[in-house]
Design an enzyme around this catalytic site. Sequence first.
Site, PDB file in Angstrom:
ATOM      1  N   HIS A   1      -9.235  -3.856  -1.903  1.00 25.32           N
ATOM      2  CA  HIS A   1      -8.243  -3.098  -1.129  1.00 25.32           C
ATOM      3  C   HIS A   1      -8.579  -1.600  -1.173  1.00 25.32           C
ATOM      4  CE1 HIS A   1      -3.853  -2.204  -0.030  1.00 25.32           C
ATOM      5  NE2 HIS A   1      -4.311  -1.040  -0.443  1.00 25.32           N
ATOM      6  N   GLU A   2      -8.905  -1.090  -2.377  1.00 26.97           N
ATOM      7  CA  GLU A   2      -9.206   0.342  -2.519  1.00 26.97           C
ATOM      8  C   GLU A   2     -10.527   0.698  -1.843  1.00 26.97           C
ATOM      9  OE1 GLU A   2      -6.799   2.021  -3.326  1.00 26.97           O
ATOM     10  OE2 GLU A   2      -5.615   0.487  -4.324  1.00 26.97           O
TER      11      GLU A   2
ATOM     12  N   CYS B   1       0.850  -1.188   0.000  1.00 24.10           N
ATOM     13  CA  CYS B   1       0.000   0.000   0.000  1.00 24.10           C
ATOM     14  C   CYS B   1       0.887   1.241   0.000  1.00 24.10           C
ATOM     15  CB  CYS B   1      -0.898  -0.017   1.236  1.00 24.10           C
ATOM     16  SG  CYS B   1      -2.023   1.380   1.345  1.00 24.10           S
TER      17      CYS B   1
ATOM     18  N   HIS C   1     -10.252   1.310   1.809  1.00 22.69           N
ATOM     19  CA  HIS C   1      -9.757   2.651   2.178  1.00 22.69           C
ATOM     20  C   HIS C   1     -10.915   3.618   2.426  1.00 22.69           C
ATOM     21  CE1 HIS C   1      -5.396   2.542   1.886  1.00 22.69           C
ATOM     22  NE2 HIS C   1      -5.431   1.952   0.700  1.00 22.69           N
TER      23      HIS C   1
HETATM   24 ZN    ZN Z   1      -3.784   0.988  -0.068  1.00 18.22          ZN
END
Ligand code: ZN
Length: 183
Positions: free
Chosen positions: A141-142, A99, A145
């Site tokens: 993953h995004e 990341c 966030h």
């Molecule tokens: Zn990330």
Amino acid sequence: MSILKVARLGHPVLRQECQAIDPKAITGPEVQRLIRDMYETMAEYNGVGLAAPQVHHPVRLLIAGGEADDEGRPTFRIMINPEITVLDEDDRLGMYEGCLSVPGMRGWVERPASIQVKAFNEKGQQEEFTLEGFPAVVMQHECDHLDGVLYVDRIEDMTRFAYEEEAERYFDMTGEDFGDEEE
Ligand code: ZN
């Protein structure tokens, strides 16, 4: 266009629930400028994805890669207010994730391997599609966030969390190794 500063682990902007974007504002200058700047920032740091809170904008906007066009060139999707539905909870894919907000580190995370995504694109049009494998991992993953979640929260075995150089030297990263790309 400008390269934006990337927030690192510990900055509170990475830990908050991001605000939805008014779909009518997507084609406006503010959102379009943020998209351009995020693209440039992601390219500068060789990312395979980037979420708006990583550049200090706590709104539900992300760029996700991992796919390629017919000539094998990498493609990226811009997703606004995305919603993910897991298609098969038992079908999981593990890999060493990285990341841009946790620079130089790698950690083993397992996630659902196929998802359905519903979101607005950069033109303000609603899209719905499925993703499998690596692009599905990047998208999840995004999306994490946008809810203040980082991949480090999802590492179950902390012995598989390491500096990138050590991970490459001591861990078996073959098969699920996707090079220098970070999200
Ligand atoms: Zn990330």
